[in-house]
Design a protein around this motif. Structure first.
Motif, PDB file in Angstrom:
ATOM      1  N   LYS A 138       0.825  -1.209   0.000  1.00 51.87           N
ATOM      2  CA  LYS A 138       0.000   0.000   0.000  1.00 51.87           C
ATOM      3  C   LYS A 138       0.860   1.260   0.000  1.00 51.87           C
ATOM      4  CE  LYS A 138      -3.957   2.072   2.403  1.00 51.87           C
ATOM      5  NZ  LYS A 138      -4.766   2.123   1.176  1.00 51.87           N
ATOM      6  N   ALA A 139       0.417   2.241  -0.755  1.00 46.79           N
ATOM      7  CA  ALA A 139       1.056   3.556  -0.896  1.00 46.79           C
ATOM      8  C   ALA A 139       2.304   3.524  -1.772  1.00 46.79           C
ATOM      9  CB  ALA A 139       1.397   4.159   0.461  1.00 46.79           C
ATOM     10  N   ASP A 140       2.597   2.370  -2.381  1.00 45.26           N
ATOM     11  CA  ASP A 140       3.741   2.290  -3.291  1.00 45.26           C
ATOM     12  C   ASP A 140       3.279   2.362  -4.742  1.00 45.26           C
ATOM     13  OD1 ASP A 140       5.688   2.011  -1.321  1.00 45.26           O
ATOM     14  OD2 ASP A 140       5.430  -0.165  -1.226  1.00 45.26           O
ATOM     15  N   ARG A 141       3.998   3.124  -5.531  1.00 40.01           N
ATOM     16  CA  ARG A 141       3.735   3.190  -6.977  1.00 40.01           C
ATOM     17  C   ARG A 141       4.577   2.105  -7.644  1.00 40.01           C
ATOM     18  NH1 ARG A 141       2.317   7.614 -10.549  1.00 40.01           N
ATOM     19  NH2 ARG A 141       3.346   7.436 -12.585  1.00 40.01           N
ATOM     20  N   ILE A 142       3.937   1.189  -8.351  1.00 40.85           N
ATOM     21  CA  ILE A 142       4.609   0.015  -8.904  1.00 40.85           C
ATOM     22  C   ILE A 142       4.900   0.233 -10.382  1.00 40.85           C
ATOM     23  CG2 ILE A 142       4.528  -2.484  -9.142  1.00 40.85           C
ATOM     24  CD1 ILE A 142       4.341  -1.440  -6.228  1.00 40.85           C
ATOM     25  N   HIS A 153       7.073 -10.505  -7.833  1.00 41.73           N
ATOM     26  CA  HIS A 153       8.244  -9.640  -7.758  1.00 41.73           C
ATOM     27  C   HIS A 153       7.890  -8.324  -8.436  1.00 41.73           C
ATOM     28  CE1 HIS A 153       9.707 -13.775  -7.516  1.00 41.73           C
ATOM     29  NE2 HIS A 153      10.835 -13.332  -6.987  1.00 41.73           N
ATOM     30  N   PHE A 154       8.419  -7.222  -7.917  1.00 45.00           N
ATOM     31  CA  PHE A 154       8.046  -5.933  -8.473  1.00 45.00           C
ATOM     32  C   PHE A 154       9.113  -4.886  -8.195  1.00 45.00           C
ATOM     33  CE2 PHE A 154       6.350  -6.259  -4.215  1.00 45.00           C
ATOM     34  CZ  PHE A 154       6.533  -5.017  -3.645  1.00 45.00           C
ATOM     35  N   VAL A 155       8.974  -3.750  -8.870  1.00 43.50           N
ATOM     36  CA  VAL A 155       9.861  -2.611  -8.670  1.00 43.50           C
ATOM     37  C   VAL A 155       9.017  -1.420  -8.250  1.00 43.50           C
ATOM     38  CG1 VAL A 155      11.446  -0.984  -9.779  1.00 43.50           C
ATOM     39  CG2 VAL A 155      11.562  -3.410 -10.347  1.00 43.50           C
ATOM     40  N   ARG A 156       9.420  -0.777  -7.147  1.00 43.01           N
ATOM     41  CA  ARG A 156       8.712   0.417  -6.670  1.00 43.01           C
ATOM     42  C   ARG A 156       9.320   1.669  -7.288  1.00 43.01           C
ATOM     43  NH1 ARG A 156       8.265  -1.935  -0.545  1.00 43.01           N
ATOM     44  NH2 ARG A 156      10.531  -1.937  -0.710  1.00 43.01           N
ATOM     45  N   ASP A 157       8.461   2.581  -7.675  1.00 45.25           N
ATOM     46  CA  ASP A 157       8.906   3.822  -8.283  1.00 45.25           C
ATOM     47  C   ASP A 157       9.810   4.593  -7.325  1.00 45.25           C
ATOM     48  OD1 ASP A 157       8.944   5.639 -10.386  1.00 45.25           O
ATOM     49  OD2 ASP A 157       7.404   6.885  -9.466  1.00 45.25           O
ATOM     50  N   GLY A 158      10.924   5.092  -7.831  1.00 45.77           N
ATOM     51  CA  GLY A 158      11.840   5.880  -7.027  1.00 45.77           C
ATOM     52  C   GLY A 158      12.876   5.059  -6.285  1.00 45.77           C
ATOM     53  N   GLU A 159      12.653   3.744  -6.193  1.00 44.66           N
ATOM     54  CA  GLU A 159      13.591   2.878  -5.481  1.00 44.66           C
ATOM     55  C   GLU A 159      14.470   2.116  -6.457  1.00 44.66           C
ATOM     56  OE1 GLU A 159      13.133  -0.067  -1.720  1.00 44.66           O
ATOM     57  OE2 GLU A 159      12.010  -0.667  -3.502  1.00 44.66           O
ATOM     58  N   LEU A 175      21.069  -6.471  -4.959  1.00 41.58           N
ATOM     59  CA  LEU A 175      21.973  -6.730  -6.076  1.00 41.58           C
ATOM     60  C   LEU A 175      21.621  -5.890  -7.300  1.00 41.58           C
ATOM     61  CD1 LEU A 175      24.257  -8.609  -7.180  1.00 41.58           C
ATOM     62  CD2 LEU A 175      22.454 -10.213  -7.855  1.00 41.58           C
ATOM     63  N   TYR A 176      20.331  -5.559  -7.430  1.00 42.14           N
ATOM     64  CA  TYR A 176      19.854  -4.831  -8.610  1.00 42.14           C
ATOM     65  C   TYR A 176      19.482  -3.399  -8.234  1.00 42.14           C
ATOM     66  CZ  TYR A 176      19.349  -9.762  -9.728  1.00 42.14           C
ATOM     67  OH  TYR A 176      19.580 -11.108  -9.882  1.00 42.14           O
ATOM     68  N   THR A 177      19.937  -2.444  -9.030  1.00 44.60           N
ATOM     69  CA  THR A 177      19.669  -1.031  -8.738  1.00 44.60           C
ATOM     70  C   THR A 177      19.119  -0.323  -9.969  1.00 44.60           C
ATOM     71  OG1 THR A 177      21.944  -0.421  -9.318  1.00 44.60           O
ATOM     72  CG2 THR A 177      21.493  -0.936  -7.002  1.00 44.60           C
ATOM     73  N   SER A 178      18.385   0.731  -9.729  1.00 46.26           N
ATOM     74  CA  SER A 178      17.809   1.614 -10.751  1.00 46.26           C
ATOM     75  C   SER A 178      17.080   0.859 -11.866  1.00 46.26           C
ATOM     76  CB  SER A 178      18.888   2.535 -11.357  1.00 46.26           C
ATOM     77  OG  SER A 178      19.880   1.802 -12.062  1.00 46.26           O
ATOM     78  N   VAL A 179      16.393  -0.240 -11.490  1.00 45.57           N
ATOM     79  CA  VAL A 179      15.685  -1.065 -12.470  1.00 45.57           C
ATOM     80  C   VAL A 179      14.406  -0.356 -12.912  1.00 45.57           C
ATOM     81  CG1 VAL A 179      14.532  -3.276 -12.868  1.00 45.57           C
ATOM     82  CG2 VAL A 179      16.646  -3.193 -11.513  1.00 45.57           C
TER      83      VAL A 179
END
Length: 291
Positions: A138-142, A153-159, A175-179
């Motif tokens: 909740k409250a996360d932009r996916i 599995h998912f990526v949150r906006d800004g993270e 291990l993974y960044t700026s995806v």
């Protein structure tokens, strides 16, 4: 001499006289094979003046195409997911929730028809293909969502990190960044785009090969054989495996500009959008056809 003459005559007679290849005016070359291009339909939705469709996917048991799009700017939601039955174009609509959910992205579990959506403020799940309910985060932009081994599995906006939902808890893969976008196939290979380019990775390891420095690819998808594809303003690209994992490379296989989104139908044919038009590419498999 007579024997040599007869042998030569037989060889000439056995050679097939083939007509010249027939030019196909509706074909284009994809991966060095002529494919016939056909227009299937105009997708029906409350599009903006400039049509933006970012993702395609098919619920294969029902042959229903889903597409993520940007609706009219007067709409209370800034992202939506529409659908159309490819066996009956009149069966079309938009996925809805109890309130504004702003569905940005999605992934489909083909074995049971469950669809998980990344929304503007949470993860969502469908009990029926056209209705969604809150699932978590909740409250996360996916920005991107992938179901791998029946786990979301998912990526949150800004993270920009990949996160796995484990019940009420979350595991973050540092291990993974700026995806920006990612896919994982059944072999455990991950295809992902981040701020520094396009990569192939053995998921949950540091075994990684950079395929391109271009970080502006418009989308990623897989065919039915789980081969990875990406598209950009100059066409379609495919990940070609090498003898070793690190020998993989990215090859442009089709010169098709202005692709909005792409997927593969139940016959493993390319489907792609240009504006709100849906097109299909079908291999001719015919040596007598040229394009």
């Amino acid at each position: 001499m007579l024997l040599l003459f007869l042998v030569g005559l037989t060889a000439v007679a056995s050679q097939e006289i083939r007509p010249p290849p027939v030019q196909c005016p509706t074909c284009i070359k994809v991966d060095n094979i002529c494919h016939n291009i056909s227009h299937l339909l105009q997708l029906q939705a409350s599009f903006r003046t400039v049509v933006v469709i970012t993702e395609l996917g098919i619920l294969r048991s029902k042959n229903i195409l889903f597409y993520a799009f940007e609706p009219n700017i007067t709409d209370k939601e800034y992202y939506k997911v529409g659908y159309v039955n490819l066996d009956n174009f009149n069966e079309t609509g938009v996925v809805v929730g109890a309130s504004a959910v702003n569905l940005i992205t999605f992934d489909i579990i083909q074995s049971n028809g469950t669809i998980y959506y990344g929304g503007g403020d949470a993860l969502y799940v469908s009990d029926k293909f056209n209705t969604v309910h809150f699932f978590g985060s909740k409250a996360d932009r996916i920005r991107s969502v992938v179901v791998y081994k029946n786990e979301v599995h998912f990526v949150r906006d800004g993270e920009g990190k990949i996160v796995k939902k484990q019940g009420d808890n979350f595991k973050i893969y540092d291990l993974y960044t700026s995806v920006k976008n990612f896919l994982i196939n059944k072999e455990g290979n991950m295809f992902f785009l981040n701020n520094s380019g396009l990569y192939l990775n053995r998921f949950e390891t540091d075994l990684t090969v950079r395929l391109s420095k271009n970080n502006f690819f418009r989308g990623l998808t897989m065919d039915l054989n789980e081969n990875f594809y990406a598209w950009w303003i100059d066409g379609i690209y495919k990940v070609v495996k090498g003898r070793d994992f690190l020998d993989a490379k990215l090859v442009r296989v089709a010169d098709i500009p202005n692709i909005g989104a792409m997927t593969f139908d139940n016959g493993n044919n390319f489907l792609f959008t240009t504006s709100k038009s849906l097109f299909k590419l079908t291999s001719t498999n015919d040596a007598d056809v040229r394009c």
